[in-house]
Design an enzyme around this catalytic site. Structure first.
Site, mmCIF file in Angstrom:
data_model
loop_
_atom_site.group_PDB
_atom_site.id
_atom_site.type_symbol
_atom_site.label_atom_id
_atom_site.label_comp_id
_atom_site.label_asym_id
_atom_site.label_seq_id
_atom_site.Cartn_x
_atom_site.Cartn_y
_atom_site.Cartn_z
ATOM 1 N N LYS A 100 10.904 6.459 -5.321
ATOM 2 C CA LYS A 100 10.124 5.275 -5.220
ATOM 3 C C LYS A 100 10.448 4.182 -5.416
ATOM 4 O O LYS A 100 9.997 3.451 -4.616
ATOM 5 C CB LYS A 100 9.208 5.841 -5.218
ATOM 6 C CG LYS A 100 8.423 5.839 -6.858
ATOM 7 C CD LYS A 100 8.632 6.997 -7.735
ATOM 8 C CE LYS A 100 8.195 7.350 -9.123
ATOM 9 N NZ LYS A 100 8.567 8.617 -10.232
ATOM 10 N N ILE A 131 3.594 17.267 -2.588
ATOM 11 C CA ILE A 131 2.556 17.674 -2.095
ATOM 12 C C ILE A 131 3.462 17.047 -0.338
ATOM 13 O O ILE A 131 4.044 15.996 -0.231
ATOM 14 C CB ILE A 131 1.494 16.853 -1.731
ATOM 15 C CG1 ILE A 131 1.297 17.025 -3.714
ATOM 16 C CG2 ILE A 131 0.778 16.411 -1.015
ATOM 17 C CD1 ILE A 131 0.734 16.139 -4.223
ATOM 18 N N ASP A 196 4.128 2.812 -11.070
ATOM 19 C CA ASP A 196 4.792 4.486 -10.201
ATOM 20 C C ASP A 196 3.656 3.812 -9.067
ATOM 21 O O ASP A 196 3.877 4.788 -8.114
ATOM 22 C CB ASP A 196 4.734 5.683 -11.210
ATOM 23 C CG ASP A 196 4.761 6.438 -10.779
ATOM 24 O OD1 ASP A 196 5.866 6.446 -10.180
ATOM 25 O OD2 ASP A 196 4.574 7.471 -10.298
ATOM 26 N N LYS A 200 4.221 4.266 -4.744
ATOM 27 C CA LYS A 200 4.218 5.006 -3.648
ATOM 28 C C LYS A 200 2.875 4.116 -2.882
ATOM 29 O O LYS A 200 3.082 4.658 -1.770
ATOM 30 C CB LYS A 200 3.589 6.376 -4.212
ATOM 31 C CG LYS A 200 4.398 6.672 -5.457
ATOM 32 C CD LYS A 200 4.405 7.931 -6.365
ATOM 33 C CE LYS A 200 5.072 8.121 -7.825
ATOM 34 N NZ LYS A 200 3.813 9.703 -8.857
#
Length: 411
Positions: A100, A131, A196, A200
């Site tokens: 990412k 997911i 993080d 995303k």
């Protein structure tokens, strides 16, 4: 026969190799191709691994083999991952990544490079692990104009906050437990400070709205300051504190991406996402609302998403046009966080309800007085950042200190 290659033999990279070898026959049947795991790039030696004979230490070996058509990048970080991925794309080799940080910082360049060389740069695993969210955004939901995306995109912080609520742990104790279980790194900064989740939401924002959103443009606040007391008081009022990554299209057609702890109403499905699980809620003019839920990290869940991208890339003969965005060279399309508006949960030192109503216009009928003579309430009206700062300053002038405040994420 086509060869695959993996850059990096850590947790995710080794998972990609192992899952491919385990399900090789099934994968070949489903994609209609004969495939082989050709190379695994890593500076370390793994003599006891069954794939030790596939290890190489020089990227040039992969770049110069015309039979290698698809590469998985599982190294992490920006460099040398960016240089290696760009070189693969320039050689016409499609790349799938779980990185990412790479996608958030260099995605626009790599997508353009893939397009110029008639291959693909896929990154399903970079948001939410197993997911499926990237592919639905640019395929299943392609007919929608998106208005908002909100989600719990970091399993570590979700685990910590959940333990604070359910096990009466303070932040430090819950963090230590997360580290003990392997959910949090020895240095948990990227998780608990929100970096993080920021990366995303940058990726989701860029894909949904077509323009590259860099982490520097996202207001980001982590969970270090969340107190056990507030998680319990919020629960009494019908909310759960979650680290929410969100992007919203405003009436002026600018987008506002944010990452911050928010109080989520119990009738919002995101309030029930617990442990290390992730969830993403998408709003579109065709679908209304749709939620994607599952385990957001882990060796094989993430490897599954990487392999899914690789298998699709094997079957493609050119760049797909939908999974892309552009760098417009400015941030004019991103609204300043001062325009962020929400109702708020407050915990203050003892105050007269009439004074609070005078400052905020109106507060919710349900208020809680704590044993420490503090008052907890929710505003009835939404406040922008300037109104929020003015209210806090006015209370201070009246001798009332704001001890905690959280914006409310409504359903």
């Amino acid at each position: 026969m086509e060869k695959l290659a993996v850059l990096g033999c850590g947790v995710v990279g080794s998972g990609v190799v192992e899952l491919f070898e385990k399900n090789k026959n099934l994968i070949e049947k489903r994609c209609g191709k004969t495939l082989e795991m050709g190379y695994i790039l890593d500076l370390r030696d793994f003599p006891d691994k069954p794939y030790a004979n596939k290890l190489v230490k020089n990227i040039e070996i992969i770049l110069n083999d015309p039979e290698v058509t698809v590469v998985a990048e599982c190294m992490g970080g920006v460099e040398p991952a960016f240089t290696f991925v760009k070189s693969c794309l320039e050689h016409g080799k499609s790349v799938a990544t779980s990185n990412k940080e790479l996608v958030a910082s260099k995605g626009d360049i790599l997508l353009q490079t893939a397009k110029e060389n008639h291959c693909n740069f896929f990154f399903e695993a970079s948001v939410g692990g197993a997911i499926p969210i990237i592919r639905p955004l640019h395929k299943c939901l392609i007919a929608n104009e998106f208005s908002a995306i909100a989600g719990i995109l970091n399993g570590t912080t979700n685990f910590i906050l959940n333990k604070m609520i359910t096990a009466d742990m303070d932040f430090a104790t819950a963090l230590a437990l997360a580290q003990e279980k392997g959910y949090a790194e020895k240095d948990p900064t990227a998780d608990v400070e929100g970096h993080d989740a920021c990366r995303k939401i940058c990726i989701l924002s860029s894909l949904a709205f077509g323009k590259h959103v860099y982490p520097e443009s996202v207001y980001t606040k982590g969970i270090r300051e969340v107190e056990l007391k507030d998680t319990k008081l919020c629960e009494k009022l019908g909310y759960a504190i979650k680290l929410i990554a969100r992007v919203q299209m405003l009436d002026n057609h600018k987008i506002l991406p944010t990452v911050m702890p928010m109080a989520v109403e119990n009738d919002n499905l995101l309030s029930d996402v617990n442990g290390v699980y992730n969830a993403v809620m998408v709003r579109g003019d065709g679908i209304g609302k749709a939620m994607f839920y599952g385990r957001g990290a882990g060796k094989f869940p993430t490897a599954s998403a990487v392999l899914g991208d690789m298998i699709e890339e094997v079957q493609l003969s050119d760049t797909i046009p939908a999974q892309t965005w552009e760098n417009v060279g400015n941030t004019d399309f991103i609204e300043d966080v001062s325009k962020f508006t929400a109702k708020y949960y407050f915990r203050t030192t003892s105050a007269d309800v009439n004074l609070l109503s005078e400052v905020f216009g109106e507060i919710a009928s349900q208020t809680i007085s704590t044993d420490e003579e503090e008052l907890v309430f929710v505003t009835e009206h939404a406040l922008n950042r300037m109104e929020l700062e003015t209210a806090v300053k006015t209370l201070a002038q009246k001798g009332v200190q704001v001890l905690a405040q959280y914006p409310i994420l409504v359903a």
